[in-house]
Enzyme design. Sequence first.
Site, PDB file in Angstrom:
ATOM      1  N   MET A  33      48.616  38.687  43.114  1.00  0.00           N
ATOM      2  CA  MET A  33      48.177  39.789  43.964  1.00  0.00           C
ATOM      3  C   MET A  33      49.285  40.139  44.954  1.00  0.00           C
ATOM      4  O   MET A  33      49.013  40.734  46.011  1.00  0.00           O
ATOM      5  CB  MET A  33      46.879  39.416  44.692  1.00  0.00           C
ATOM      6  CG  MET A  33      45.738  39.150  43.707  1.00  0.00           C
ATOM      7  SD  MET A  33      44.095  39.366  44.412  1.00  0.00           S
ATOM      8  CE  MET A  33      44.144  38.208  45.736  1.00  0.00           C
ATOM      9  N   GLY A  34      50.523  39.781  44.625  1.00  0.00           N
ATOM     10  CA  GLY A  34      51.654  40.107  45.501  1.00  0.00           C
ATOM     11  C   GLY A  34      51.702  39.208  46.723  1.00  0.00           C
ATOM     12  O   GLY A  34      51.144  38.112  46.710  1.00  0.00           O
ATOM     13  N   HIS A  37      55.404  34.270  47.573  1.00  0.00           N
ATOM     14  CA  HIS A  37      56.108  33.202  48.280  1.00  0.00           C
ATOM     15  C   HIS A  37      56.696  32.271  47.221  1.00  0.00           C
ATOM     16  O   HIS A  37      56.539  32.522  46.008  1.00  0.00           O
ATOM     17  CB  HIS A  37      55.168  32.479  49.250  1.00  0.00           C
ATOM     18  CG  HIS A  37      53.859  32.073  48.623  1.00  0.00           C
ATOM     19  ND1 HIS A  37      53.766  31.125  47.631  1.00  0.00           N
ATOM     20  CD2 HIS A  37      52.591  32.515  48.822  1.00  0.00           C
ATOM     21  CE1 HIS A  37      52.506  30.979  47.269  1.00  0.00           C
ATOM     22  NE2 HIS A  37      51.770  31.834  47.964  1.00  0.00           N
ATOM     23  N   GLY A  39      55.747  29.606  46.066  1.00  0.00           N
ATOM     24  CA  GLY A  39      54.758  29.107  45.105  1.00  0.00           C
ATOM     25  C   GLY A  39      54.692  30.018  43.883  1.00  0.00           C
ATOM     26  O   GLY A  39      54.694  29.556  42.734  1.00  0.00           O
ATOM     27  N   HIS A  40      54.670  31.338  44.124  1.00  0.00           N
ATOM     28  CA  HIS A  40      54.661  32.288  42.997  1.00  0.00           C
ATOM     29  C   HIS A  40      55.972  32.184  42.211  1.00  0.00           C
ATOM     30  O   HIS A  40      55.969  32.288  40.979  1.00  0.00           O
ATOM     31  CB  HIS A  40      54.517  33.728  43.502  1.00  0.00           C
ATOM     32  CG  HIS A  40      53.227  34.018  44.197  1.00  0.00           C
ATOM     33  ND1 HIS A  40      53.130  34.173  45.550  1.00  0.00           N
ATOM     34  CD2 HIS A  40      51.970  34.178  43.700  1.00  0.00           C
ATOM     35  CE1 HIS A  40      51.872  34.434  45.876  1.00  0.00           C
ATOM     36  NE2 HIS A  40      51.149  34.443  44.782  1.00  0.00           N
ATOM     37  N   LYS A 153      46.639  25.452  42.454  1.00  0.00           N
ATOM     38  CA  LYS A 153      46.067  25.503  43.811  1.00  0.00           C
ATOM     39  C   LYS A 153      44.655  26.105  43.757  1.00  0.00           C
ATOM     40  O   LYS A 153      43.752  25.621  44.403  1.00  0.00           O
ATOM     41  CB  LYS A 153      46.947  26.315  44.750  1.00  0.00           C
ATOM     42  CG  LYS A 153      46.357  26.295  46.127  1.00  0.00           C
ATOM     43  CD  LYS A 153      47.233  26.963  47.129  1.00  0.00           C
ATOM     44  CE  LYS A 153      46.379  27.433  48.267  1.00  0.00           C
ATOM     45  NZ  LYS A 153      45.649  28.654  47.934  1.00  0.00           N
ATOM     46  N   GLN A 157      39.564  28.516  39.730  1.00  0.00           N
ATOM     47  CA  GLN A 157      40.009  29.731  39.021  1.00  0.00           C
ATOM     48  C   GLN A 157      40.677  29.358  37.697  1.00  0.00           C
ATOM     49  O   GLN A 157      40.431  29.985  36.655  1.00  0.00           O
ATOM     50  CB  GLN A 157      40.983  30.514  39.900  1.00  0.00           C
ATOM     51  CG  GLN A 157      41.696  31.641  39.165  1.00  0.00           C
ATOM     52  CD  GLN A 157      42.497  32.515  40.099  1.00  0.00           C
ATOM     53  OE1 GLN A 157      41.965  33.352  40.785  1.00  0.00           O
ATOM     54  NE2 GLN A 157      43.813  32.324  40.125  1.00  0.00           N
ATOM     55  N   ARG A 191      47.736  33.489  52.361  1.00  0.00           N
ATOM     56  CA  ARG A 191      46.844  33.527  53.530  1.00  0.00           C
ATOM     57  C   ARG A 191      47.353  32.657  54.680  1.00  0.00           C
ATOM     58  O   ARG A 191      46.831  32.772  55.792  1.00  0.00           O
ATOM     59  CB  ARG A 191      45.420  33.124  53.133  1.00  0.00           C
ATOM     60  CG  ARG A 191      44.744  34.170  52.247  1.00  0.00           C
ATOM     61  CD  ARG A 191      43.252  33.940  52.110  1.00  0.00           C
ATOM     62  NE  ARG A 191      42.593  35.070  51.491  1.00  0.00           N
ATOM     63  CZ  ARG A 191      42.219  35.146  50.206  1.00  0.00           C
ATOM     64  NH1 ARG A 191      42.435  34.152  49.404  1.00  0.00           N
ATOM     65  NH2 ARG A 191      41.625  36.228  49.735  1.00  0.00           N
TER      66      ARG A 191
HETATM   67  O1  PAF Z   1      45.246  34.008  41.872  1.00  0.00           O
HETATM   68  C1  PAF Z   1      45.363  35.240  42.104  1.00  0.00           C
HETATM   69  O2  PAF Z   1      46.306  35.673  42.761  1.00  0.00           O
HETATM   70  C2  PAF Z   1      44.309  36.200  41.565  1.00  0.00           C
HETATM   71  O3  PAF Z   1      43.035  35.644  41.631  1.00  0.00           O
HETATM   72  C3  PAF Z   1      44.630  36.694  40.146  1.00  0.00           C
HETATM   73  C4  PAF Z   1      44.601  35.551  39.136  1.00  0.00           C
HETATM   74  C5  PAF Z   1      45.981  37.360  40.130  1.00  0.00           C
HETATM   75  C6  PAF Z   1      43.565  37.719  39.715  1.00  0.00           C
HETATM   76  O4  PAF Z   1      43.543  38.807  40.570  1.00  0.00           O
END
Ligand code: PAF
Length: 284
Positions: A33-34, A37, A39-40, A153, A157, A191
């Site tokens: 979701m942009g 950081h 981590g991504h 993390k 999900q 966050r």
């Molecule tokens: O983990 C996230 O950033 C979101 O939940 C995802 C998997 C991109 C879905 O919008």
Amino acid sequence: MGAVKVLESVAALRVQRAAWRVAGERVALVPTMGALHQGHISLVQLARLHATRVVVSIFVNPTQFAPGEDFAAYPRTFEGDCAMLAAAGADAVFHPGVEMIYPDGFATSVEMRGPAVAGLEDLVRPTHFAGVATIVAKLLIQAAPDVAVFGEKDFQQLAVIRRLVLDLDLPVEIIGAPTLRDPDGLALSSRNAYLSEAERAIAPRLHACLARVADDLQKGGSAKRLLDEARAEMTAAGFAVDYLELRQARDLAPVTQKSAGPMRLLVAAKLGRTRLIDNVAVDL
Ligand code: PAF
């Protein structure tokens, strides 16, 4: 370092995907979701190890936020995100508008049971995983990747997405990536930007407490006693604990006398207005 290619429509994504398929490339998708950081970036690096092309989607998905959650305030840093992705060697960014993903008349939602109703995040966010499952199903269908990478993390999900892919026969391999942490143990999260200086100083106690409980469990301590003590300790430190639970890692089912195999200790707690989640492995 070249600029990363930005694809703003599903059609453009599909043209790119088709060209890569013809060229025999193996494609990874990293949904985000942009507000990226490190981590991504570690997800992108892991994706690189599994594919020759990496697409990162950036879409703040409205359907996974409930009214009153931080959808409007969610940090949006697209230019900076693209610069980071170019430096990390991503090949393309899929950046659709809301109307591209949810056009007028959109009427479908992927509702799940199993790990989506495990009594963790879903207790506090009952509509969240339908939103996640719907957008992830769409992204996997749109990008048709060979592999897709998600962070551990958001452990519930990840379990939901693994189940989704199995249940809908989506031809993609799901890879879970280990959580990246600041040196003091705080899990990286977009966050964390909401934390005040004083809250940032307290926040690492969440992981410290998880790590200690995991260790004590592995030494044979009583789960009920250790979890009760840890909840009390977190509350005393200033956290409002939503849950602290020991679950089976595979499906997040409650741990019973008969449970075997890998376990997971999962926590969600609010510190001021910031909701933090974290989890660690427990090998009993
Ligand atoms: O983990 C996230 O950033 C979101 O939940 C995802 C998997 C991109 C879905 O919008």
